[in-house]
Design an enzyme around this catalytic site. Structure first.
Site, PDB file in Angstrom:
ATOM      1  N   CYS A  72       0.857  -1.195   0.000  1.00 21.28           N
ATOM      2  CA  CYS A  72       0.000   0.000   0.000  1.00 21.28           C
ATOM      3  C   CYS A  72       0.889   1.240   0.000  1.00 21.28           C
ATOM      4  O   CYS A  72       0.627   2.219  -0.706  1.00 21.28           O
ATOM      5  CB  CYS A  72      -0.876   0.029   1.252  1.00 21.28           C
ATOM      6  SG  CYS A  72      -1.791  -1.472   1.581  1.00 21.28           S
ATOM      7  N   CYS A  75       2.325   3.091  -3.255  1.00 16.22           N
ATOM      8  CA  CYS A  75       1.538   4.102  -3.964  1.00 16.22           C
ATOM      9  C   CYS A  75       1.134   5.245  -3.029  1.00 16.22           C
ATOM     10  O   CYS A  75       1.202   6.406  -3.384  1.00 16.22           O
ATOM     11  CB  CYS A  75       0.271   3.495  -4.554  1.00 16.22           C
ATOM     12  SG  CYS A  75       0.566   2.328  -5.882  1.00 16.22           S
ATOM     13  N   HIS A  76       0.682   4.875  -1.822  1.00 17.74           N
ATOM     14  CA  HIS A  76       0.065   5.876  -0.940  1.00 17.74           C
ATOM     15  C   HIS A  76       1.043   6.482   0.057  1.00 17.74           C
ATOM     16  O   HIS A  76       0.644   7.322   0.869  1.00 17.74           O
ATOM     17  CB  HIS A  76      -1.097   5.240  -0.164  1.00 17.74           C
ATOM     18  CG  HIS A  76      -2.206   4.723  -1.034  1.00 17.74           C
ATOM     19  ND1 HIS A  76      -3.056   5.546  -1.713  1.00 17.74           N
ATOM     20  CD2 HIS A  76      -2.598   3.462  -1.317  1.00 17.74           C
ATOM     21  CE1 HIS A  76      -3.943   4.808  -2.392  1.00 17.74           C
ATOM     22  NE2 HIS A  76      -3.683   3.540  -2.168  1.00 17.74           N
ATOM     23  N   ARG A 214     -21.728  -5.762  12.574  1.00 17.70           N
ATOM     24  CA  ARG A 214     -22.689  -5.202  13.529  1.00 17.70           C
ATOM     25  C   ARG A 214     -24.106  -5.202  12.929  1.00 17.70           C
ATOM     26  O   ARG A 214     -25.071  -5.567  13.581  1.00 17.70           O
ATOM     27  CB  ARG A 214     -22.245  -3.787  13.893  1.00 17.70           C
ATOM     28  CG  ARG A 214     -23.192  -2.964  14.715  1.00 17.70           C
ATOM     29  CD  ARG A 214     -23.341  -3.472  16.118  1.00 17.70           C
ATOM     30  NE  ARG A 214     -24.454  -4.418  16.239  1.00 17.70           N
ATOM     31  CZ  ARG A 214     -24.905  -4.899  17.393  1.00 17.70           C
ATOM     32  NH1 ARG A 214     -24.315  -4.558  18.527  1.00 17.70           N
ATOM     33  NH2 ARG A 214     -25.914  -5.722  17.435  1.00 17.70           N
ATOM     34  N   CYS A 218     -27.475  -7.267  14.150  1.00 19.53           N
ATOM     35  CA  CYS A 218     -28.745  -6.608  14.450  1.00 19.53           C
ATOM     36  C   CYS A 218     -29.879  -7.247  13.646  1.00 19.53           C
ATOM     37  O   CYS A 218     -30.968  -7.473  14.171  1.00 19.53           O
ATOM     38  CB  CYS A 218     -28.654  -5.121  14.112  1.00 19.53           C
ATOM     39  SG  CYS A 218     -28.741  -4.038  15.548  1.00 19.53           S
TER      40      CYS A 218
END
Lengths: 257, 106
Positions: A72, A75-76, A214, A218
């Site tokens: 990652c 590039c970043h 989550r 639910c």
């Protein structure tokens, strides 16, 4: 007299029971419903077990992967700079797909398109760690999802899902999280369902978990068939929830009971 | 990718009581759970935690299946000299991790 008052109160409740959206000034993070002990756990980075995943995410950020042999970071660069505030805008519209993708979806798109690696499984340690690491760079940044006009129809779809009664209990998200967030269910606070801290560490899960996990929990709770991980419905729900929480600061990695 | 988070004050006065906080990444699988097909999920826990200060043991704990994932262990100790805390976690399946932190005593 008291009974009459009670009846009057219940009738009033019933008449406003549909889609009473929470006023801006009354919005509260799940944090504010927690005990002092759990708050302390979230507040201190060396006590917050979510930070263990953030550490793993930092390692993964720099690890080369896939047939492109790129990390990652290649590039970043430094996530602390390049990823600051990014998570606040997710789910975001993905032109190539013509629909919104959430942060986990974006990470997996990056893996398949740019790293030429296999996507991480939903709720895998790697995906949770990377999304926690990226989202943690936005800690304190106000949520800004849903601004893009192209997202408008998807926000609306998410809103419809949020209002839609379903399952054997015939409940919509709104029946608890708009109408009864100031009450308790089996001793636990119901909360407003503001997604400020995802992915977050739930003590019940003994792990970090995504917003999709989550939501699925639910939906199972109201005894409906949960949407699959990565399904457009879950992303639309995420998008609506994020736009509903617009302006609230990100807490990732949060701790919840 | 096991990782630990350690919180030891960087500085203390001679004789101060200091609090040490440690958080270790571990699933702490109890050995009492079963898969959908009925197989036992084998136990995988940390069994022992030790803290040494300049080579001398100052704290030790035995851990058991009822302890939650990612054990958070905190304790107090006094310091009389500058030195290094060494932490060690040992567990099932050959689990063994160490971490260290230094403190300056004025």
């Amino acid at each position: 007299m008291k009974i009459a008052l009670c009846i009057a109160f219940v009738t009033t409740m019933a008449s406003v029971a549909f889609a009473t959206e929470i006023p801006q000034s009354e919005r509260r993070s799940g944090y504010s419903f927690m005990s002092a002990d759990t708050k302390a756990m979230q507040d201190e980075d060396t006590a917050n077990p979510g930070m263990l995943f953030v550490l793993d995410g930092e390692t993964l950020w720099k690890r080369k992967a896939g047939s492109a042999d790129k990390a990652c970071a290649d590039c970043h660069n430094d996530a602390r700079v390049s990823m600051k505030g990014i998570a606040a805008h997710y789910p975001a519209f993905e032109k190539a797909l013509g629909r919104p993708v959430d942060l986990e979806g974006r990470i997996n798109l990056c893996r398949t398109n740019h790293q030429q690696a296999s996507p991480f499984a939903y709720e895998s340690r790697e995906l949770l760690a990377l999304s926690a690491y990226v989202a943690q760079q936005s800690r304190g940044v106000p949520i800004a999802a849903g601004d893009d006009p192209e997202l408008a129809p998807f926000v609306e779809k998410g809103r419809e899902l949020f209002m839609q009664r379903q399952g054997q209990l015939n409940l919509g998200c709104t029946n608890c999280h708009d109408d009864n967030w100031d009450k308790k269910l089996a001793g636990s606070a119901i909360t407003q369902g503001q997604p400020t801290g995802y992915p977050l560490y739930r003590l019940e899960w003994q792990s970090l978990g995504s917003l999709q996990r989550r939501l699925r929990a639910c939906i199972t709770g109201i005894r409906a068939q949960a949407y699959d991980y990565g399904s457009p419905e879950l992303v639309e729900l995420e998008l609506y929830l994020k736009s509903r929480a617009r302006g609230m600061p990100i807490e990732t990695p949060a701790v919840r009971p | 990718m096991p990782s630990a988070l350690i919180n030891v004050p960087k500085k203390a006065k001679r004789g101060d009581i200091i609090e040490i906080k440690t958080l270790m990444s571990h699933i702490m699988e109890t050995g009492y759970r079963h898969t959908a097909s009925g197989d036992v999920v084998p136990r995988d826990i940390i069994t022992s935690f030790t803290c040494r200060f300049n080579g001398t043991e100052v704290f030790r704990a035995d851990l058991f299946p009822a302890i939650a994932a990612n054990p958070f262990i905190t304790f107090f100790t006094t310091v009389t000299e500058s030195g290094k805390f060494e932490f060690e976690w040992i567990g099932d399946k050959g689990f063994s991790e160490t971490a260290q932190a230094s403190i300056t005593v004025e």
